[in-house]
Design a protein around this motif. Structure first.
Motif, short mmCIF file in Angstrom:
data_model
loop_
_atom_site.label_atom_id
_atom_site.label_comp_id
_atom_site.label_asym_id
_atom_site.label_seq_id
_atom_site.Cartn_x
_atom_site.Cartn_y
_atom_site.Cartn_z
N GLN A 197 23.55 31.84 30.36
CA GLN A 197 24.67 32.67 29.47
C GLN A 197 24.32 32.15 27.97
O GLN A 197 24.38 33.22 27.32
CB GLN A 197 25.99 32.20 29.84
CG GLN A 197 26.59 32.56 31.28
CD GLN A 197 26.32 34.00 31.36
OE1 GLN A 197 27.07 34.67 31.05
NE2 GLN A 197 25.51 34.57 32.26
N ARG B 194 27.38 42.83 30.97
CA ARG B 194 28.16 42.22 31.09
C ARG B 194 29.25 42.42 32.33
O ARG B 194 29.43 43.38 32.35
CB ARG B 194 29.22 41.87 30.05
CG ARG B 194 30.03 40.29 29.94
CD ARG B 194 30.99 40.20 28.63
NE ARG B 194 29.99 40.53 27.31
CZ ARG B 194 29.45 39.24 26.95
NH1 ARG B 194 29.87 38.23 27.56
NH2 ARG B 194 28.73 38.98 25.90
N LYS B 195 29.37 41.44 33.10
CA LYS B 195 30.30 41.55 34.57
C LYS B 195 31.88 41.64 33.94
O LYS B 195 31.96 41.11 32.82
CB LYS B 195 29.94 40.45 35.38
CG LYS B 195 28.60 40.71 35.94
CD LYS B 195 28.37 39.50 37.17
CE LYS B 195 26.98 39.57 37.78
NZ LYS B 195 26.92 38.43 38.72
N PRO B 196 32.67 42.07 34.79
CA PRO B 196 33.85 42.09 34.44
C PRO B 196 34.51 40.76 34.24
O PRO B 196 35.50 40.56 33.15
CB PRO B 196 34.75 42.69 35.65
CG PRO B 196 33.66 43.52 36.47
CD PRO B 196 32.42 42.92 36.26
N ASP B 197 34.19 39.63 34.78
CA ASP B 197 34.54 38.28 34.50
C ASP B 197 34.02 37.85 33.23
O ASP B 197 34.17 36.63 32.92
CB ASP B 197 34.33 37.38 35.56
CG ASP B 197 32.78 37.38 35.89
OD1 ASP B 197 31.77 37.88 35.14
OD2 ASP B 197 32.44 36.61 36.86
N GLY B 198 33.14 38.52 32.51
CA GLY B 198 32.52 38.15 31.03
C GLY B 198 31.01 37.59 31.35
O GLY B 198 30.28 37.31 30.38
N MET B 199 30.62 37.34 32.49
CA MET B 199 29.46 36.84 32.86
C MET B 199 28.19 37.82 32.45
O MET B 199 28.21 38.89 32.86
CB MET B 199 28.96 36.26 34.23
CG MET B 199 30.00 35.17 34.65
SD MET B 199 29.80 33.62 33.86
CE MET B 199 28.16 33.15 34.83
#
Length: 371
Positions: free
Chosen positions: A254, A276-281
């Motif tokens: 990250q 960026r994924k919905p969880d922020g990753m």
């Protein structure tokens, strides 16, 4: 080394690992600042030693390192055995002025002469030892089969020298007579020497000719031998035979991707885009890692579409060469390639992979049938 010394050594290893884990858990901004300080310290130390520095560039990690160093004012030569990389990576190298250097041997000649790089660098090296027995490596071969070490291994039992049972079953048949085992013998050679001839030796040659030491885009979070070396020696290492800097050593994936975004790093097409994924990753939409098109380290752990499936999509002609005809069986004269290796270790490859989630049809694909 007696028991007390061994326990002290183990305790020191545990201390270093805990200390490094603490660095990995620090905030992103702290890790970036630490990387800047380590990089500056490395160059200053080289100045004292009357040495130069350079950046060894490959994929996204080291491309990011190159632009990071330039941003903090360290403008040094960048080198790469670019011919080993994907064409989209080569294009970025040209844009950034990376100097191409030649490998010591061709990829196909390395496989033909030494064997296939498969499973992992460490395990391939041990299989190579089993396939090439000598009087000098007899004790090591016994340790690879049984885990029982000799004097150099402090007579340890159940050591990490032993191959995992899965790979013993497939590759350890060369020692059946000596060990009283019934393991199989692979119908191909295995080796970990590819990196040595393709990357390490050419880069070492450049370093010696220019009295220069490299910056490397290595991260301990990648695991394997890299993790062990980085935990033991830290970001900057000045050894008797090895001098190098890995300022991103405590970074997690990250951190690297965030820095690439912050620096507006040009992302080679093989990686797709950084999203960026919905969880922020953060992640790359295509390849997560890249390497030589003939490398099989870790292939047994990849889900499909794996690296050889993706090579087929990019260049079917090259895929056919590596899968079917890069080698010739010395006993039968039959042409073979990675297909034989993947079949032997249980990795599917020959059927063309189809992502059915993407391919699934919808009624909206056929507007003529809509009411």
């Amino acid at each position: 080394m007696d028991e007390k010394e061994m326990e002290l050594w183990k305790e020191e290893k545990r201390r270093k690992k805990a200390q490094f884990a603490a660095m990995q858990n620090q905030p992103y901004e702290v890790k970036v600042k630490r990387a800047e300080l380590r990089a500056i310290e490395f160059v200053e130390k080289l100045d004292e030693m009357d040495m130069e520095a350079h950046v060894s560039v490959g994929g996204l990690d080291s491309i990011t390192l190159l632009l990071f160093l330039r941003k903090i004012g360290i403008d040094i030569p960048a080198i790469s055995v670019s011919s080993l990389e994907d064409k989209s990576i080569q294009e970025i190298h040209k844009e950034l002025g990376v100097m191409p250097i030649k490998p010591m041997k061709s990829k196909v000649n390395i496989i033909r002469e030494f064997g296939f790089p498969v499973i992992s660098k460490k395990i391939a090296g041990r299989i190579d030892t089993l396939q090439n027995p000598t009087a000098k490596n007899q004790t090591v071969r016994h340790a690879i089969i049984t885990g029982e070490c000799g004097e150099q291994g402090h007579f340890a039992k159940n050591s990490r020298m032993k191959l995992p049972q899965k790979w013993l079953e497939l590759f350890a048949g060369y020692e059946n007579e000596n060990e009283g085992t019934g393991y199989r013998i692979a119908p191909f050679k295995v080796s970990n020497k590819c990196c040595q001839f393709l990357k390490e030796d050419p880069c070492d040659r450049y370093a010696k000719e220019h009295r220069s030491a490299p910056f490397l885009g290595l991260m301990a979070s990648e695991g394997g031998q890299r993790e062990e070396a980085l935990v033991d020696h830290g970001c900057n290492y000045f050894g008797k035979t090895v001098i190098r800097s890995a300022p991103f050593a405590p970074f997690l994936r990250q951190d690297l991707l965030q820095l690439a975004l912050d620096l507006n790093v040009p992302v080679p097409k093989i990686y797709g885009e950084i999203k960026r994924k919905p969880d922020g990753m953060l992640y790359t939409t295509e390849a997560q890692r890249t390497g030589c098109s003939m490398c099989g380290f870790g292939i047994h752990m990849e889900k499909r579409p794996h690296r050889f499936d993706k090579l087929r999509e990019r260049n079917e002609k090259e895929w056919k060469f590596w899968m079917y005809s890069c080698c010739t069986d010395t006993e039968t004269g039959e042409k073979y390639g990675w297909g034989r290796v993947l079949d032997y270790i249980g990795v599917e490859w020959e059927d063309r992979y189809v992502d059915w989630e993407k391919e699934q049809m919808s009624i909206f694909d056929f507007p003529e049938v809509l009411p």
